[in-house]
Design a protein around this motif. Structure first.
Motif, PDB file in Angstrom:
ATOM      1  N   TYR A   1      -6.608   5.298  -8.107  1.00 38.76           N
ATOM      2  CA  TYR A   1      -5.740   4.321  -7.437  1.00 38.76           C
ATOM      3  C   TYR A   1      -5.688   2.983  -8.169  1.00 38.76           C
ATOM      4  CZ  TYR A   1      -6.443   7.998  -4.129  1.00 38.76           C
ATOM      5  OH  TYR A   1      -6.544   9.232  -3.577  1.00 38.76           O
TER       6      TYR A   1
ATOM      7  N   ALA B   1     -15.409   0.825  -2.938  1.00 33.71           N
ATOM      8  CA  ALA B   1     -14.262  -0.015  -3.260  1.00 33.71           C
ATOM      9  C   ALA B   1     -14.609  -1.488  -3.121  1.00 33.71           C
ATOM     10  CB  ALA B   1     -13.072   0.332  -2.366  1.00 33.71           C
ATOM     11  N   HIS B   2     -13.830  -2.293  -3.769  1.00 33.89           N
ATOM     12  CA  HIS B   2     -13.927  -3.741  -3.704  1.00 33.89           C
ATOM     13  C   HIS B   2     -13.232  -4.170  -2.418  1.00 33.89           C
ATOM     14  CE1 HIS B   2     -14.732  -7.493  -5.487  1.00 33.89           C
ATOM     15  NE2 HIS B   2     -13.563  -7.762  -6.035  1.00 33.89           N
ATOM     16  N   SER B   3     -13.535  -5.366  -1.928  1.00 28.39           N
ATOM     17  CA  SER B   3     -12.878  -5.782  -0.697  1.00 28.39           C
ATOM     18  C   SER B   3     -11.472  -6.323  -0.958  1.00 28.39           C
ATOM     19  CB  SER B   3     -13.729  -6.819   0.029  1.00 28.39           C
ATOM     20  OG  SER B   3     -13.982  -7.904  -0.829  1.00 28.39           O
TER      21      SER B   3
ATOM     22  N   VAL C   1     -16.885   3.315   1.293  1.00 26.58           N
ATOM     23  CA  VAL C   1     -15.682   3.672   2.040  1.00 26.58           C
ATOM     24  C   VAL C   1     -15.873   5.031   2.703  1.00 26.58           C
ATOM     25  CG1 VAL C   1     -13.249   4.301   1.751  1.00 26.58           C
ATOM     26  CG2 VAL C   1     -14.156   2.319   0.551  1.00 26.58           C
TER      27      VAL C   1
ATOM     28  N   GLY D   1       0.815  -1.204   0.000  1.00 33.44           N
ATOM     29  CA  GLY D   1       0.000   0.000   0.000  1.00 33.44           C
ATOM     30  C   GLY D   1       0.845   1.248   0.000  1.00 33.44           C
TER      31      GLY D   1
ATOM     32  N   HIS E   1     -11.727   2.333   7.529  1.00 33.03           N
ATOM     33  CA  HIS E   1     -10.942   2.894   6.425  1.00 33.03           C
ATOM     34  C   HIS E   1     -10.212   4.184   6.793  1.00 33.03           C
ATOM     35  CE1 HIS E   1     -12.007   0.359   2.893  1.00 33.03           C
ATOM     36  NE2 HIS E   1     -13.002   0.013   3.680  1.00 33.03           N
TER      37      HIS E   1
ATOM     38  N   TYR F   1      -2.775   0.075   4.356  1.00 34.56           N
ATOM     39  CA  TYR F   1      -3.023  -1.019   3.430  1.00 34.56           C
ATOM     40  C   TYR F   1      -3.899  -0.435   2.328  1.00 34.56           C
ATOM     41  CZ  TYR F   1      -4.945  -5.447   1.746  1.00 34.56           C
ATOM     42  OH  TYR F   1      -5.336  -6.499   0.969  1.00 34.56           O
ATOM     43  N   GLY F   2      -3.507  -0.559   1.079  1.00 36.06           N
ATOM     44  CA  GLY F   2      -4.265   0.040  -0.021  1.00 36.06           C
ATOM     45  C   GLY F   2      -3.778   1.445  -0.319  1.00 36.06           C
ATOM     46  N   GLY F   3      -4.518   2.131  -1.163  1.00 35.92           N
ATOM     47  CA  GLY F   3      -4.176   3.501  -1.496  1.00 35.92           C
ATOM     48  C   GLY F   3      -4.614   4.449  -0.390  1.00 35.92           C
ATOM     49  N   ILE F   4      -4.065   5.664  -0.400  1.00 34.62           N
ATOM     50  CA  ILE F   4      -4.491   6.669   0.578  1.00 34.62           C
ATOM     51  C   ILE F   4      -5.161   7.808  -0.183  1.00 34.62           C
ATOM     52  CG2 ILE F   4      -3.764   8.284   2.373  1.00 34.62           C
ATOM     53  CD1 ILE F   4      -1.433   6.449   3.012  1.00 34.62           C
ATOM     54  N   HIS F   5      -6.422   8.039   0.121  1.00 34.68           N
ATOM     55  CA  HIS F   5      -7.217   9.051  -0.554  1.00 34.68           C
ATOM     56  C   HIS F   5      -7.424  10.219   0.406  1.00 34.68           C
ATOM     57  CE1 HIS F   5     -10.314  10.705  -3.186  1.00 34.68           C
ATOM     58  NE2 HIS F   5     -11.146  10.749  -2.168  1.00 34.68           N
ATOM     59  N   ALA F   6      -7.015  11.422  -0.013  1.00 29.65           N
ATOM     60  CA  ALA F   6      -7.162  12.593   0.850  1.00 29.65           C
ATOM     61  C   ALA F   6      -8.470  13.315   0.541  1.00 29.65           C
ATOM     62  CB  ALA F   6      -5.981  13.535   0.651  1.00 29.65           C
TER      63      ALA F   6
ATOM     64  N   ILE G   1      -8.138   8.594   3.815  1.00 28.44           N
ATOM     65  CA  ILE G   1      -8.945   7.376   3.807  1.00 28.44           C
ATOM     66  C   ILE G   1      -8.187   6.284   3.060  1.00 28.44           C
ATOM     67  CG2 ILE G   1     -11.104   6.376   2.956  1.00 28.44           C
ATOM     68  CD1 ILE G   1     -12.390   9.108   3.115  1.00 28.44           C
ATOM     69  N   ALA G   2      -8.189   5.070   3.609  1.00 31.00           N
ATOM     70  CA  ALA G   2      -7.565   3.934   2.930  1.00 31.00           C
ATOM     71  C   ALA G   2      -8.556   3.343   1.935  1.00 31.00           C
ATOM     72  CB  ALA G   2      -7.150   2.881   3.941  1.00 31.00           C
ATOM     73  N   THR G   3      -8.087   3.002   0.733  1.00 34.35           N
ATOM     74  CA  THR G   3      -9.012   2.458  -0.266  1.00 34.35           C
ATOM     75  C   THR G   3      -9.287   0.968  -0.052  1.00 34.35           C
ATOM     76  OG1 THR G   3      -7.311   1.939  -1.899  1.00 34.35           O
ATOM     77  CG2 THR G   3      -8.225   4.153  -1.967  1.00 34.35           C
ATOM     78  N   ARG G   4      -8.554   0.331   0.852  1.00 27.19           N
ATOM     79  CA  ARG G   4      -8.833  -1.062   1.203  1.00 27.19           C
ATOM     80  C   ARG G   4      -8.741  -1.174   2.713  1.00 27.19           C
ATOM     81  NH1 ARG G   4      -9.948  -0.929  -3.224  1.00 27.19           N
ATOM     82  NH2 ARG G   4      -9.579  -2.351  -4.965  1.00 27.19           N
TER      83      ARG G   4
ATOM     84  N   HIS H   1      -5.289  -0.924  -6.033  1.00 29.55           N
ATOM     85  CA  HIS H   1      -6.229  -0.618  -4.947  1.00 29.55           C
ATOM     86  C   HIS H   1      -7.289   0.365  -5.431  1.00 29.55           C
ATOM     87  CE1 HIS H   1      -2.328  -1.679  -2.895  1.00 29.55           C
ATOM     88  NE2 HIS H   1      -3.137  -2.592  -2.455  1.00 29.55           N
ATOM     89  N   ALA H   2      -7.865   0.066  -6.573  1.00 30.42           N
ATOM     90  CA  ALA H   2      -8.804   0.976  -7.224  1.00 30.42           C
ATOM     91  C   ALA H   2      -9.983   1.331  -6.320  1.00 30.42           C
ATOM     92  CB  ALA H   2      -9.311   0.356  -8.513  1.00 30.42           C
ATOM     93  N   MET H   3     -10.425   2.576  -6.457  1.00 30.91           N
ATOM     94  CA  MET H   3     -11.585   3.052  -5.716  1.00 30.91           C
ATOM     95  C   MET H   3     -12.407   3.932  -6.647  1.00 30.91           C
ATOM     96  SD  MET H   3     -11.693   5.250  -2.187  1.00 30.91           S
ATOM     97  CE  MET H   3     -11.310   6.825  -2.953  1.00 30.91           C
TER      98      MET H   3
END
Lengths: 228, 224
Positions: B7, B77-79, B32, A85, A165, A146-151, A205-208, B11-13
């Motif tokens: 992303y 997002a997907h899990s 999310v 991530g 998240h 873990y995953g992407g970080i979305h601001a 926010i974490a995307t996963r 880790h697509a959203m």
């Protein structure tokens, strides 16, 4: 000290270049990937045993943190979090603290003070751990997810985020843990509880979320019969 | 409505921008984050529909998100780790492997289909959703791994564990990969989907069940 984030966003690694002898960075235990031979490492319980224990038990950080110190200019250090991530860095200017959720802390300048903050009983139901790590002071703060970080820049309208998240948020925001929708939603929507942010600031926010991966893998575990 | 996917690919959203009073229907647990003026409502569409979905590997409920009193956004997002695609609805519609479904516009009708008796034992992608819409609409799907769009012109054979979605005009049958059951079993290819016709097929570059099996073996066993 200069730094660069490489291999963003899926497998981000931090490359730190020390520019003078005696420069230091405080790093979460086990996050070091590589370092130049002249970079020294001291392991300590920052703030003493009690503060460290509090961080571990409450903030999800390790008891021990390592301080890396350069002995001369031109030495470098590589840092990475455990899960795949992204890593983000924020230059704190002393004006506002940053709250990080459990386990998001990666590294910071020694001039950044870390404290575990009681999130209140409202955090109890969030499944996110009761505590947040409060970082304040000046200098860079590295955090990972873990995953992407979305601001999200939260304005007067506020913002809603699934509790599992949340990576972190700036001190200008306050939050309440609530449910989305009606009572029926709480049990049936699968969305569980959310944080409703108000105020003015930035939310990461974490995307996963790793819990979803763990739930996916759980059924694949082998089953062992009891010996009796 | 605008759907923007960021992303990508690991880790697509999806960021769904809703105009006032616009809605999007999403798989349970996919949300999310969202604007505070977005209202969420649970829809099960009745017990039978819900049960049907549950057997299809989806959740019993779906949620409808509606922007009230102004524009708003929902992050979905997907899990699992992987890419997402926003598809425009076509007159033919799509078949979607049930666990790949993330969201759709409210005008998209989703019908759970049983992929045949044989697929029941495949343990993967047993059920598919048929997504149809009378007018323009959107469908958002998520994959495990990357997404590749293949075009089928005649015949194409695809491992069931790698299927994400396909144009509904394609004919498909689920069966064994090789000529005999023993050869198919030994090949490790398990069950495949035989496609016939002309259309597009979206595949995922990793197979969730393969991944689960590989990692699951390494986890401490459950005590019974």
């Amino acid at each position: 000290m200069r730094y660069e984030l490489k291999d963003k966003p899926d497998f981000t690694i931090v490359h730190v270049d020390f520019e003078a002898p005696g420069e230091q960075i405080l790093v979460e235990s086990s996050a070091m990937v590589a370092r130049a031979g002249g970079v020294g490492m001291q392991t300590q319980m920052k703030g003493g045993l009690l503060a460290a224990a509090k961080r571990k038990m409450l903030g999800g950080e390790s008891i021990f943190q390592n301080t890396f110190t350069s002995t001369e200019a031109g030495q470098d250090l590589w840092l990475a979090p455990g899960p795949e991530g992204d890593v983000e860095v924020l230059e704190l200017d002393g004006s506002s603290p940053v709250m990080l959720s459990s386990g998001a802390f990666l590294a910071s300048a020694p001039s950044v003070n870390l404290d575990t903050k009681w999130a209140g009983s409202r955090g109890f139901f969030s499944g996110q751990g009761l505590f947040l790590l409060k970082a304040e002071g000046t200098g860079p703060l590295f955090f990972a997810s873990y995953g992407g970080i979305h601001a999200v820049d939260v304005g007067p309208a506020g913002y809603i985020c699934d509790t599992s998240h949340i990576v972190g948020f700036t001190g200008g925001l306050s939050y309440d843990v609530t449910k989305v929708g009606g009572l029926k939603s709480l049990f049936f929507s699968g969305e569980g509880l959310v944080c409703r942010f108000t105020g003015h600031g930035r939310l990461w926010i974490a995307t996963r979320n790793p819990g979803a991966l763990a739930s996916f893998l759980e059924p694949y575990r082998r089953v062992e019969r009891g010996s009796n | 409505m605008e759907v923007e996917i960021a992303y990508r690919p690991a880790h697509a959203m999806a960021r769904v921008v809703l105009e006032r009073d616009e809605s999007i229907v999403a798989e349970s647990g996919a949300m999310v984050g969202m604007s505070t003026n977005v209202q969420m409502q649970v829809q099960s569409g009745g017990l039978m529909k819900g049960l049907e979905r549950m057997f299809g590997g989806e959740s019993f409920f779906r949620n409808t998100f509606t922007a009230s009193g102004g524009a708003g956004e929902v992050l979905l997002a997907h899990s699992l780790c992987g890419d997402m695609v926003a598809m425009e609805m076509t007159p033919t519609g799509y078949f979607v492997q049930s666990s790949a479904y993330i969201a759709s516009t409210p005008n998209v009708n989703l019908d759970t289909k049983v992929g045949g008796f044989k697929t029941f034992f495949a343990g993967e992608g047993v059920f598919v959703l048929e997504a149809t819409a009378a007018a323009a609409g959107k469908l958002v799907v998520g994959a495990f791994g990357g997404i590749q769009e293949l075009s089928c012109d005649g015949n194409l054979v695809i491992d069931t564990g790698h299927l994400v979605a396909w144009d509904a005009n394609l004919e498909y049958t689920v069966g064994k990969s090789g000529s005999g059951w023993i050869a198919s079993f030994l090949s490790g290819e398990g069950l495949v989907c035989h496609f016939h016709g002309q259309g597009r097929i979206w595949i995922q570059t990793r197979n969730p069940a393969e991944y689960g099996t590989t990692v699951g073996r390494m986890l401490p066993p459950k005590k019974r």
